[in-house]
Write a protein that holds these residues in place. Structure first.
Motif, mmCIF file in Angstrom:
data_model
loop_
_atom_site.group_PDB
_atom_site.id
_atom_site.type_symbol
_atom_site.label_atom_id
_atom_site.label_comp_id
_atom_site.label_asym_id
_atom_site.label_seq_id
_atom_site.Cartn_x
_atom_site.Cartn_y
_atom_site.Cartn_z
ATOM 1 N N GLY A 80 -0.037 -7.225 2.934
ATOM 2 C CA GLY A 80 0.351 -5.846 2.152
ATOM 3 C C GLY A 80 1.678 -5.606 2.386
ATOM 4 N N ARG A 81 2.074 -4.258 2.238
ATOM 5 C CA ARG A 81 3.081 -3.821 2.360
ATOM 6 C C ARG A 81 4.074 -4.183 3.834
ATOM 7 N N LEU A 93 0.037 -4.898 -3.878
ATOM 8 C CA LEU A 93 1.218 -5.304 -3.356
ATOM 9 C C LEU A 93 2.205 -5.561 -4.740
#
Lengths: 152, 333
Positions: free
Chosen positions: B123-124, B194
C-alpha cells in the motif's frame, strides 16, 4: 555513530563558526557542511549577488564559495506539482538519489505524493546531483526546485 | 491461443444460463470441431469445471471453479461485451509492480494485471497489503494518460467512488469511502488502493491504479493485526452470501467498470456523478477526525472536500484547513 551523535555534531556546528566537519571510521564516512550565513539554499536561476551557496560538491571538495559562473551550469529539477516530497520508495528503503549520484534523464529522483497518487519524478537531465533542496516528507509547491545538478 | 477459445467455449455456456448447449452450436460459435470441443471440455474438467452431457441435448455447465480462473473471467468479459486486455498470474509479487514491468516492456495500454495471490502486496509508503487469500481480488489497471499531473487531483477519489458504485451494483452492498479512497464496511477496511505514476515536469507518462478488494476473505483467518481492521464483501453481505461471491463475475464486472471510470475521468464526464455521489458514500460526514502529517497529528471536525478533492478540517480555532495528504482517523466518540 548513531543519529544522536550526528545531531550533536550538527548542534555543535550551529553553536560555533564551524562550517565543515568530516569524520571517517571503519565503515562510515560522514561529512557535514553548512552555510556560514545560515541562509536558505539559493535558487539556481537567481544569481543576484554572488552569495555563497551551501552546495557540498561531492567530487571536487571545494564547497565554500561557488562562483556565479558555475551556477550557470547548474541544472535544477523542479516539482511538477503540489504535494509531499519523498526521497525513497518506502520509509525503509534507500533514497533514489543522493549528493554525488549520477542520473540519466529517465532516472527516478524522488516521489511526490499528491492526492494519494505516488508520482515518481524523472530527472529529465543528465548530470550529477550536487544538492538536495528539500527534506524528506516536506510539502512542496508547483515549480519548487528539488535538486541541483551539475551537467555531466 | 487456446485460452481465448476456452473463454469462447465458456461464454457459449454463460449465454444460455443454466440450459443445455449442443455441441454443434458451440462448434458453430467457435469454429472448433465437435471432437476438439469434447477434448476442451475434458481439459476444463481438470481445472474445476464440470459439464453434464446428455445425448441429443448437448452439454450443460454444472460446476465452475471456486477461484479466479482466467478463461472464466475472460468468458464473463466476452458476455459483458467488455474487451479488456488481461494479464493473469496465479501468483505474483504485486500486481502494481508487475504492471510497471509490463509498461517498461512497452505493453500496449490500457491493460489489467490480475493475480490469484500476491507475495508482496503493498500500500501507500511501503505498507503491506494482506494478499495470501485467493478468495480476494488483487488487480491493477495500467494507462498512459495524456494529462498534466495537476489534472490528476481527483483521480484517486473518483476511482474509490467508482469502485463503491460498482460494488453496490454488482453485490448490492453499500460500502463507505474514507478519504481519500479506502472502502469501509462498518468502520473496517474492505478495499485499499494504490496509484503510482511516472511523470516528467509536464506530463504524466504512465499510471498504474491498483486495488486489493477483500471479496470472500474470512477475516478470522487473517493475521491478527489485519483481522482487527479488515472486513470483506462476504462478511458485509452477512447471511446473504453464505457460499461467498463468484469471484470471476466480480472481477470481470469490476474491471470493466474501472476501465469505464478511467475513460470518464480522462474525458472529464465524471464530474457530475462525482459531485452528486461522493457525499452519499462519504464515511467522514459529521465526524471528528485527526489527520496524521509528517509534522504531527492535527485534529478537527470533518468539513467535506474542496474542488480539488482535498480533505477539509475545521480546527478548534474555527479556521478551515485543507490537506492533500495524510492518514485520516475517525475519533472514537
Amino acid at each position: 555513530m548513531d543519529l544522536k551523535e550526528i545531531k550533536q555534531i550538527i548542534d555543535l556546528m550551529k553553536r560555533s563558526d564551524l562550517t565543515e566537519f568530516e569524520i571517517e571510521e571503519q565503515d562510515l564516512k560522514l561529512r557535514i557542511c553548512r552555510d556560514s550565513k545560515h541562509a536558505v539554499p539559493v535558487v539556481a536561476h537567481a544569481p543576484v549577488a554572488a552569495a555563497p551557496v551551501a552546495a557540498p560538491a561531492p567530487v571536487a571538495p571545494a564547497p565554500a564559495a561557488s562562483a556565479p559562473a558555475e551556477d550557470k551550469n547548474a541544472l535544477v529539477v523542479k516539482s511538477p506539482m503540489v504535494g509531499t516530497f519523498y526521497r525513497s520508495p518506502s520509509p525503509d528503503s534507500k533514497p533514489f538519489v543522493d549528493v554525488g549520484t549520477a542520473v540519466q534523464p529517465d532516472s527516478v529522483v524522488c516521489i511526490i505524493e499528491a492526492m494519494k497518487v505516488m508520482n515518481e519524478i524523472q530527472s529529465e537531465v543528465k548530470g550529477i546531483i550536487t544538492e538536495m533542496l528539500v527534506e524528506n516528507g516536506q510539502a512542496v509547491e508547483y515549480g519548487q526546485p528539488l535538486f541541483k545538478l551539475k551537467a555531466s | 491461443m487456446s485460452e481465448v477459445s476456452d473463454a469462447e467455449i465458456l461464454a457459449a455456456f454463460l449465454r444460455v444460463d443454466d440450459a443445455f448447449v449442443s455441441g454443434t452450436a458451440i462448434a458453430e460459435d467457435t469454429g472448433l470441431s465437435r471432437v476438439a470441443i469434447k477434448g476442451r471440455l475434458d481439459r476444463l474438467r481438470e481445472q474445476g469445471f464440470d459439464f453434464e452431457a446428455v445425448r441429443n441435448k448437448g452439454y450443460r455447465l454444472e460446476t465452475i471453479p471456486g477461484y479466479l480462473h482466467p478463461s472464466l473471467l475472460a468468458a464473463y468479459l466476452l458476455e459483458m461485451n467488455a474487451p479488456v486486455n488481461i494479464h493473469y498470474f496465479e501468483e505474483t509479487d504485486s500486481t502494481n509492480t508487475q504492471a510497471n514491468r509490463l509498461l517498461a516492456e512497452g505493453e500496449e495500454t490500457p491493460f489489467v494485471v490480475i493475480a490469484g495471490r500476491q507475495t508482496a502486496g503493498r500500500g501507500r509508503r511501503g505498507r503491506e497489503w494482506y494478499s495470501a487469500d485467493a478468495g480476494n481480488l488483487y488487480l491493477s489497471l495500467a494507462l498512459r494518460p495524456q494529462l498534466t499531473p495537476a489534472r490528476m487531483q481527483r483521480f484517486t477519489l473518483w476511482m474509490g467512488l467508482a469502485t463503491c458504485l460498482a460494488i453496490k451494483e454488482i453485490c448490492n452492498i453499500e460500502l463507505r469511502l474514507k478519504w481519500p479512497n479506502d472502502l469501509h464496511w462498518q468502520g473496517k477496511k474492505v478495499a485499499g488502493m494504490l496509484t503510482e505514476a511516472r511523470s516528467d515536469s509536464e506530463h504524466l507518462i504512465e499510471l498504474v491504479f491498483g486495488i486489493g478488494l477483500n471479496v470472500n476473505g474470512v477475516t478470522d483467518e487473517f493475521p491478527p493485526e489485519v483481522r482487527a481492521v479488515a472486513s470483506s464483501l462476504r462478511e458485509a453481505a452477512g447471511g446473504g452470501a453464505a457460499g461467498g461471491f463468484e469471484i470471476n463475475i466480480i472481477a470481470a464486472a469490476l474491471m470493466s467498470r474501472l476501465v469505464e471510470a478511467t475513460e470518464a475521468y480522462l474525458d472529464g464526464s465524471y464530474g457530475d456523478i462525482f459531485e452528486q455521489q461522493w457525499p452519499q458514500y462519504d464515511a467522514l460526514v459529521g465526524k471528528a477526525v485527526t489527520i496524521e502529517q509528517a509534522e504531527g497529528e492535527i485534529a478537527g471536525q470533518y468539513a467535506g472536500i474542496d474542488a480539488s478533492g482535498r480533505v477539509l478540517l475545521r480546527l478548534d480555532s474555527g479556521e478551515i484547513k485543507a490537506f492533500s495528504a495524510g492518514d485520516v482517523t475517525i475519533k472514537k466518540q
